[in-house]
Design a protein around this motif. Structure first.
Motif, PDB file in Angstrom:
ATOM      1  N   ARG A 168       7.462   0.611   7.857  1.00 51.50           N
ATOM      2  CA  ARG A 168       6.687   1.549   8.650  1.00 51.50           C
ATOM      3  C   ARG A 168       6.083   0.841   9.867  1.00 51.50           C
ATOM      4  NH1 ARG A 168       4.096  -0.357   4.345  1.00 51.50           N
ATOM      5  NH2 ARG A 168       1.892  -0.837   4.443  1.00 51.50           N
ATOM      6  N   THR A 169       5.583   1.645  10.767  1.00 50.92           N
ATOM      7  CA  THR A 169       4.913   1.123  11.950  1.00 50.92           C
ATOM      8  C   THR A 169       3.418   1.154  11.692  1.00 50.92           C
ATOM      9  OG1 THR A 169       6.662   1.975  13.362  1.00 50.92           O
ATOM     10  CG2 THR A 169       4.578   1.442  14.430  1.00 50.92           C
ATOM     11  N   GLY A 170       2.765   0.046  11.940  1.00 54.36           N
ATOM     12  CA  GLY A 170       1.319  -0.039  11.778  1.00 54.36           C
ATOM     13  C   GLY A 170       0.675  -0.393  13.099  1.00 54.36           C
ATOM     14  N   ARG A 171      -0.610  -0.638  13.057  1.00 59.55           N
ATOM     15  CA  ARG A 171      -1.332  -0.974  14.276  1.00 59.55           C
ATOM     16  C   ARG A 171      -2.265  -2.148  13.979  1.00 59.55           C
ATOM     17  NH1 ARG A 171      -1.390   1.655  18.883  1.00 59.55           N
ATOM     18  NH2 ARG A 171      -0.430   3.497  17.978  1.00 59.55           N
ATOM     19  N   ASN A 172      -2.215  -3.152  14.854  1.00 58.77           N
ATOM     20  CA  ASN A 172      -3.113  -4.298  14.741  1.00 58.77           C
ATOM     21  C   ASN A 172      -4.525  -3.803  15.080  1.00 58.77           C
ATOM     22  OD1 ASN A 172      -4.729  -6.548  15.368  1.00 58.77           O
ATOM     23  ND2 ASN A 172      -2.946  -7.776  15.888  1.00 58.77           N
ATOM     24  N   PRO A 173      -5.475  -3.901  14.142  1.00 54.77           N
ATOM     25  CA  PRO A 173      -6.810  -3.361  14.410  1.00 54.77           C
ATOM     26  C   PRO A 173      -7.568  -4.086  15.522  1.00 54.77           C
ATOM     27  CG  PRO A 173      -6.740  -4.474  12.275  1.00 54.77           C
ATOM     28  CD  PRO A 173      -5.349  -4.460  12.813  1.00 54.77           C
ATOM     29  N   ARG A 174      -7.235  -5.338  15.782  1.00 51.09           N
ATOM     30  CA  ARG A 174      -7.930  -6.078  16.848  1.00 51.09           C
ATOM     31  C   ARG A 174      -7.432  -5.696  18.232  1.00 51.09           C
ATOM     32  NH1 ARG A 174      -8.445 -12.240  14.603  1.00 51.09           N
ATOM     33  NH2 ARG A 174      -9.986 -11.757  13.003  1.00 51.09           N
ATOM     34  N   THR A 175      -6.097  -5.595  18.367  1.00 51.56           N
ATOM     35  CA  THR A 175      -5.526  -5.377  19.696  1.00 51.56           C
ATOM     36  C   THR A 175      -5.048  -3.958  19.926  1.00 51.56           C
ATOM     37  OG1 THR A 175      -3.290  -5.971  18.992  1.00 51.56           O
ATOM     38  CG2 THR A 175      -4.726  -7.771  19.745  1.00 51.56           C
ATOM     39  N   GLY A 176      -4.854  -3.203  18.838  1.00 48.80           N
ATOM     40  CA  GLY A 176      -4.313  -1.860  18.975  1.00 48.80           C
ATOM     41  C   GLY A 176      -2.802  -1.860  19.145  1.00 48.80           C
ATOM     42  N   GLU A 177      -2.194  -3.041  19.183  1.00 51.68           N
ATOM     43  CA  GLU A 177      -0.751  -3.173  19.367  1.00 51.68           C
ATOM     44  C   GLU A 177      -0.008  -2.668  18.122  1.00 51.68           C
ATOM     45  OE1 GLU A 177       2.515  -6.794  19.811  1.00 51.68           O
ATOM     46  OE2 GLU A 177       0.371  -7.236  19.845  1.00 51.68           O
ATOM     47  N   GLU A 178       1.088  -1.954  18.341  1.00 46.91           N
ATOM     48  CA  GLU A 178       1.924  -1.495  17.227  1.00 46.91           C
ATOM     49  C   GLU A 178       2.694  -2.667  16.653  1.00 46.91           C
ATOM     50  OE1 GLU A 178       4.510   1.762  18.135  1.00 46.91           O
ATOM     51  OE2 GLU A 178       2.866   3.195  18.173  1.00 46.91           O
ATOM     52  N   ILE A 179       2.797  -2.705  15.333  1.00 48.87           N
ATOM     53  CA  ILE A 179       3.566  -3.751  14.654  1.00 48.87           C
ATOM     54  C   ILE A 179       4.466  -3.105  13.616  1.00 48.87           C
ATOM     55  CG2 ILE A 179       1.858  -5.587  15.003  1.00 48.87           C
ATOM     56  CD1 ILE A 179       0.878  -5.076  12.141  1.00 48.87           C
ATOM     57  N   GLN A 180       5.551  -3.770  13.319  1.00 54.07           N
ATOM     58  CA  GLN A 180       6.478  -3.280  12.300  1.00 54.07           C
ATOM     59  C   GLN A 180       6.120  -3.941  10.972  1.00 54.07           C
ATOM     60  OE1 GLN A 180       8.759  -0.805  12.711  1.00 54.07           O
ATOM     61  NE2 GLN A 180       7.743  -0.662  14.698  1.00 54.07           N
ATOM     62  N   ILE A 181       5.899  -3.115   9.969  1.00 58.94           N
ATOM     63  CA  ILE A 181       5.600  -3.608   8.633  1.00 58.94           C
ATOM     64  C   ILE A 181       6.876  -3.442   7.811  1.00 58.94           C
ATOM     65  CG2 ILE A 181       4.175  -3.325   6.577  1.00 58.94           C
ATOM     66  CD1 ILE A 181       2.049  -2.046   8.488  1.00 58.94           C
ATOM     67  N   PRO A 182       7.431  -4.530   7.285  1.00 59.46           N
ATOM     68  CA  PRO A 182       8.703  -4.440   6.571  1.00 59.46           C
ATOM     69  C   PRO A 182       8.564  -3.710   5.231  1.00 59.46           C
ATOM     70  CG  PRO A 182       7.820  -6.654   6.402  1.00 59.46           C
ATOM     71  CD  PRO A 182       6.913  -5.893   7.325  1.00 59.46           C
ATOM     72  N   ALA A 183       9.689  -3.238   4.719  1.00 59.12           N
ATOM     73  CA  ALA A 183       9.711  -2.618   3.396  1.00 59.12           C
ATOM     74  C   ALA A 183       9.327  -3.665   2.365  1.00 59.12           C
ATOM     75  CB  ALA A 183      11.099  -2.067   3.096  1.00 59.12           C
ATOM     76  N   GLY A 184       8.785  -3.217   1.265  1.00 59.36           N
ATOM     77  CA  GLY A 184       8.384  -4.153   0.219  1.00 59.36           C
ATOM     78  C   GLY A 184       8.029  -3.409  -1.050  1.00 59.36           C
ATOM     79  N   TYR A 185       7.269  -4.058  -1.891  1.00 60.44           N
ATOM     80  CA  TYR A 185       6.874  -3.469  -3.159  1.00 60.44           C
ATOM     81  C   TYR A 185       5.361  -3.478  -3.288  1.00 60.44           C
ATOM     82  CZ  TYR A 185      11.745  -4.127  -4.471  1.00 60.44           C
ATOM     83  OH  TYR A 185      13.122  -4.088  -4.510  1.00 60.44           O
ATOM     84  N   GLY A 186       4.861  -2.527  -4.047  1.00 65.08           N
ATOM     85  CA  GLY A 186       3.445  -2.456  -4.373  1.00 65.08           C
ATOM     86  C   GLY A 186       3.312  -2.202  -5.860  1.00 65.08           C
ATOM     87  N   VAL A 187       2.104  -2.070  -6.331  1.00 64.19           N
ATOM     88  CA  VAL A 187       1.832  -1.811  -7.739  1.00 64.19           C
ATOM     89  C   VAL A 187       1.040  -0.518  -7.852  1.00 64.19           C
ATOM     90  CG1 VAL A 187       0.667  -2.648  -9.816  1.00 64.19           C
ATOM     91  CG2 VAL A 187       1.818  -4.261  -8.298  1.00 64.19           C
ATOM     92  N   LYS A 188       1.477   0.345  -8.756  1.00 65.33           N
ATOM     93  CA  LYS A 188       0.787   1.600  -9.014  1.00 65.33           C
ATOM     94  C   LYS A 188       0.202   1.535 -10.419  1.00 65.33           C
ATOM     95  CE  LYS A 188       1.526   6.541  -9.581  1.00 65.33           C
ATOM     96  NZ  LYS A 188       2.548   7.602  -9.650  1.00 65.33           N
ATOM     97  N   ILE A 189      -1.096   1.783 -10.524  1.00 66.98           N
ATOM     98  CA  ILE A 189      -1.771   1.786 -11.817  1.00 66.98           C
ATOM     99  C   ILE A 189      -2.309   3.186 -12.059  1.00 66.98           C
ATOM    100  CG2 ILE A 189      -3.656   0.820 -13.182  1.00 66.98           C
ATOM    101  CD1 ILE A 189      -3.443  -1.702 -11.421  1.00 66.98           C
ATOM    102  N   SER A 190      -1.948   3.759 -13.208  1.00 67.90           N
ATOM    103  CA  SER A 190      -2.412   5.095 -13.568  1.00 67.90           C
ATOM    104  C   SER A 190      -3.259   5.016 -14.829  1.00 67.90           C
ATOM    105  CB  SER A 190      -1.229   6.033 -13.814  1.00 67.90           C
ATOM    106  OG  SER A 190      -0.417   6.115 -12.676  1.00 67.90           O
ATOM    107  N   ALA A 191      -4.392   5.700 -14.820  1.00 69.52           N
ATOM    108  CA  ALA A 191      -5.260   5.706 -15.994  1.00 69.52           C
ATOM    109  C   ALA A 191      -4.685   6.604 -17.082  1.00 69.52           C
ATOM    110  CB  ALA A 191      -6.645   6.204 -15.592  1.00 69.52           C
ATOM    111  N   GLY A 192      -4.817   6.157 -18.323  1.00 71.05           N
ATOM    112  CA  GLY A 192      -4.393   6.949 -19.472  1.00 71.05           C
ATOM    113  C   GLY A 192      -5.502   7.900 -19.898  1.00 71.05           C
ATOM    114  N   SER A 193      -5.211   8.753 -20.876  1.00 75.51           N
ATOM    115  CA  SER A 193      -6.152   9.784 -21.286  1.00 75.51           C
ATOM    116  C   SER A 193      -7.460   9.226 -21.819  1.00 75.51           C
ATOM    117  CB  SER A 193      -5.503  10.695 -22.327  1.00 75.51           C
ATOM    118  OG  SER A 193      -5.076   9.945 -23.458  1.00 75.51           O
TER     119      SER A 193
END
Length: 93
Positions: free
Chosen positions: A60-85
Motif C-alpha cells: 500500500r501507499t503510506g505517508r511519512n508523518p514528518r515530511t508528508g511524502e508518499e512512501i510505498q509500504i511492501p506487502a507483508g504479514y501481520g498477526v490477528k488476535i481474536s478474543a474467545g467467549s
C-alpha cells in the motif's frame, strides 16, 4: 495497570502449584509454540480464550508523518488476535 511477565509467572506458579522455574518454562514453551506455528502460517486456537493467526497485508501507499511524502509500504504479514467467549465475558463484567 498491566501484568508483566514476572507477575504472570508468579501467578501461574501460585495457581498451579508449580515452581516459578517450571511456570517460566511453561510460558516460554507457549511463546515458542505460538511463534513456530504462526511462522508456518498455522493458526493457534485456545478455545474460550483466544485465537491467533497470521494475516497477509497487501502492499500500500503510506505517508511519512514528518515530511508528508508518499512512501510505498511492501506487502507483508501481520498477526490477528481474536478474543474467545470466556475472555469476552470476563471483560464485560
Amino acid at each position: 495497570m498491566s501484568v508483566n511477565r514476572t507477575e504472570l509467572v508468579a501467578a501461574i506458579a501460585e495457581r498451579t502449584e508449580l515452581t516459578k522455574t517450571d511456570s517460566e518454562a511453561a510460558l516460554s514453551a507457549l511463546q515458542e509454540v505460538l511463534i513456530d506455528s504462526l511462522s508456518k502460517g498455522e493458526p493457534v486456537k485456545i478455545t474460550g480464550l483466544l485465537s491467533v493467526e497470521r494475516v497477509e497485508r497487501a502492499a500500500r501507499t503510506g505517508r511519512n508523518p514528518r515530511t508528508g511524502e508518499e512512501i510505498q509500504i511492501p506487502a507483508g504479514y501481520g498477526v490477528k488476535i481474536s478474543a474467545g467467549s470466556a475472555l469476552k465475558k470476563a471483560v464485560q463484567g
